[in-house]
Every structure is written in structure tokens, then in C-alpha cells.
Design an enzyme around this catalytic site. Structure first.
Site, PDB file in Angstrom:
ATOM      1  CD  GLU A 229      -2.457   1.008   2.909  1.00 15.64           C
ATOM      2  OE1 GLU A 229      -2.097   0.118   3.717  1.00 15.64           O
ATOM      3  OE2 GLU A 229      -3.384   1.798   3.139  1.00 15.64           O
TER       4      GLU A 229
ATOM      5  CE  LYS B  11      -7.119   0.818   3.750  1.00 12.05           C
ATOM      6  NZ  LYS B  11      -5.882   1.121   4.482  1.00 12.05           N
TER       7      LYS B  11
ATOM      8  CB  CYS C 122      -3.958  -2.162   4.438  1.00 12.46           C
ATOM      9  SG  CYS C 122      -2.974  -2.421   5.946  1.00 12.46           S
TER      10      CYS C 122
HETATM   11  C1  ACM Z   1      -3.897   0.050   7.191  1.00 13.31           C
HETATM   12  O1  ACM Z   1      -5.015  -0.146   6.703  1.00 13.31           O
HETATM   13  N1  ACM Z   1      -2.939   0.630   6.480  1.00 13.31           N
HETATM   14  C2  ACM Z   1      -3.576  -0.343   8.567  1.00 13.31           C
END
Ligand code: ACM
Length: 265
Positions: free
Chosen positions: A38, A109, A143
Site C-alpha cells: 500500500e 480503498k 490493508c
Molecule cells: C492500514 O489499513 N494501512 C492499517
């Protein structure tokens, strides 16, 4: 098919260093699909949107995109990497899939973690599945999406064979949780995490590494340690992910009883 996870420690606010490090790591890589962490091109611990704007790129444009597209073409692999995406004034925490034929797809995301909510807007498009090299269908999640079983479930129900999971993990549970995500959905996953400690004024985070590749039974094919820098590759048959049969009379998808489930939507 060869699939790979890349683990490294990006430098905050140093896109050029991050890009040249990634280029060195990816040069000559013999794989079909490689997943990077990420926000691999920017680092993670940003205090303000103003700090992020200079590193953000529009989808399909920008220095990092061009560099990744070139690597994909030259070495003939699909690549998934995380980057701060700018669309108008809006910042998204996004990942791009780029294929050797130049085609690309973006995921924004959906489940933002902690202070990310101060920097980014949550993804505005539902989970979707895209073709990678050799038409293998991949889904992207980023993530903290691991915390929500609906993320991997949506991708698997949409036909994902491999879940590509760029990460900057700070909590200790994801690596184990992803074993269940793979088992319950009968998919492969590649979690590419970053390592190291990152500081920005009062703010800091320590990232857990332990990038991993899992099979459709949730078994660990590769797991790096918490500090390693490198790329690990395994050979899989992605066709296995199309088989959802558990026993003679059980199928992980056909046996679902959505009418009996409550509070899911
Ligand atoms: C995250 O979602 N970077 C912990």
C-alpha cells in the site's frame, strides 16, 4: 503461473527514492503477477493532505504509473501497487493493476484505517474483479479491508481467483485472518506488506512485514519475516480457485443461504 509478493520499507515523501528502489528490485523479475505494498510510492504517515498532494497521481498518469507500466511491459508481468490517487481535489488510497498489454484498473480503498480518514475519501466504487496476465481474474483490496469479511467475499463471489492485497499493516491479526478469508472463499491471496518505523512530527507507526502468499485452503505458501526486504515467488494453478467444492455434498458458494443471513446489507 508464478505469483510474487514484494516487501520493502519506503521513504516518506521521497517518491524518486521509492521508485528507483522498486525499479532495482523488479528489474528482470521472472513472474506473472507481482504485488507491492500500500502507498508504496509515497510512504504512509502523513499529517495533512497538503503533505500528500505533491506525491499523489491521477489514475493512469504520473511518474510512478509510467514507471510501473514500463516494468510490466518490459518484464511481461502484471503488477499491483499502492499509491495516493488524486481526482480533482479528492485523495484516495488506491491500488493499480497494470498489465503487460498496457491495460490498467484502479481500486480505491473502501475501509479506511484510523487517521487515513483525515486524509483520504473512502472508495466510491464497489469491489470489482479484473483480468490480469493470461486472463487470470484478480480482485484488489487494501490493508484494513482484511477486517471486513465482506471485502474478500465480494471479490470471490465476483470471480476473483487471486486477491491482491497491498498493505501497510500495523495491527497483529491480518496475516492469520487472511488464512480464513482464503479458506472460506477458496481463493489465493498475496498480501504485500511494508516494514519499518516511520515518523512524521508527533506521528509514528511501526509496520509488521510478514508478507505472505496463501493458497485456497488458507495454507501459507510463503511468509517473509518482519524486517526482510525482497521478493518471494511461488508457482500456483489459479484454476484451483474456480473449484468451490468442499465435500461430495458441500460447495462453499452454492451452500450459502443468503435469505437466512441478517444485518449483512
Ligand atoms: C492500514 O489499513 N494501512 C492499517
Amino acid at each position: 503461473m508464478k505469483i510474487s509478493a514484494l516487501q520493502f520499507q519506503p521513504k516518506l515523501q521521497d517518491k524518486l527514492w521509492n521508485l528507483s528502489t522498486l525499479q532495482d528490485m523488479l528489474e528482470g523479475l521472472d513472474t506473472d503477477l507481482v504485488v507491492l505494498p500500500e502507498l508504496a510510492i509515497s510512504g504512509y504517515v502523513y499529517a495533512t493532505k497538503q503533505q500528500l498532494y505533491p506525491l499523489a497521481e491521477e489514475a493512469g498518469k504520473g511518474e510512478a504509473f509510467v514507471a510501473m507500466q514500463k516494468l510490466s511491459q518490459v518484464y511481461n508481468f502484471s503488477i499491483v501497487y499502492g499509491f495516493p490517487e488524486i481526482s480533482g481535489e479528492i485523495l484516495y488510497n488506491s491500488s493499480a493493476l497494470i498489465n503487460p498489454d498496457g491495460s490498467y484498473f484502479i481500486y480505491r480503498k473502501i475501509h479506511l484505517f484510523n487517521r487515513e480518514k483525515l486524509l483520504f475519501s473512502g472508495g466510491d466504487k464497489p469491489f470489482a474483479v479484473f483480468p490480469a496476465k493470461n486472463d487470470v481474474m484478480i480482485g484488489m483490496m487494501i490493508c484494513f479491508d482484511w477486517q471486513f469479511p465482506e471485502a474478500a467475499r465480494s471479490l470471490a463471489l465476483s470471480g476473483a481467483q487471486i486477491i491482491c492485497h497491498p498493505s501497510n499493516l500495523v495491527l497483529p491479526w491480518c496475516q492469520q485472518a487472511m488464512q480464513l478469508r482464503c479458506l472460506e472463499n477458496r481463493v489465493f491471496s498475496i498480501t504485500a506488506n511494508r516494514t519499518g518505523y516511520e515518523e512524521n512530527g508527533e506521528l509514528s507507526e511501526t509496520f509488521t512485514g510478514c508478507s505472505q502468499i496463501l493458497n485456497t485452503k488458507g495454507e501459507v505458501l510463503i511468509r517473509m519475516d518482519s524486517i526482510a526486504k525482497g521478493i518471494e515467488t511461488v508457482i500456483i494453478d489459479p484454476g484451483i480457485a474456480k473449484d468451490k467444492q468442499i465435500t461430495e455434498r458441500n460447495d462453499a458458494f452454492c451452500d450459502r443461504r443468503p435469505a437466512m443471513y441478517r444485518g449483512i446489507t
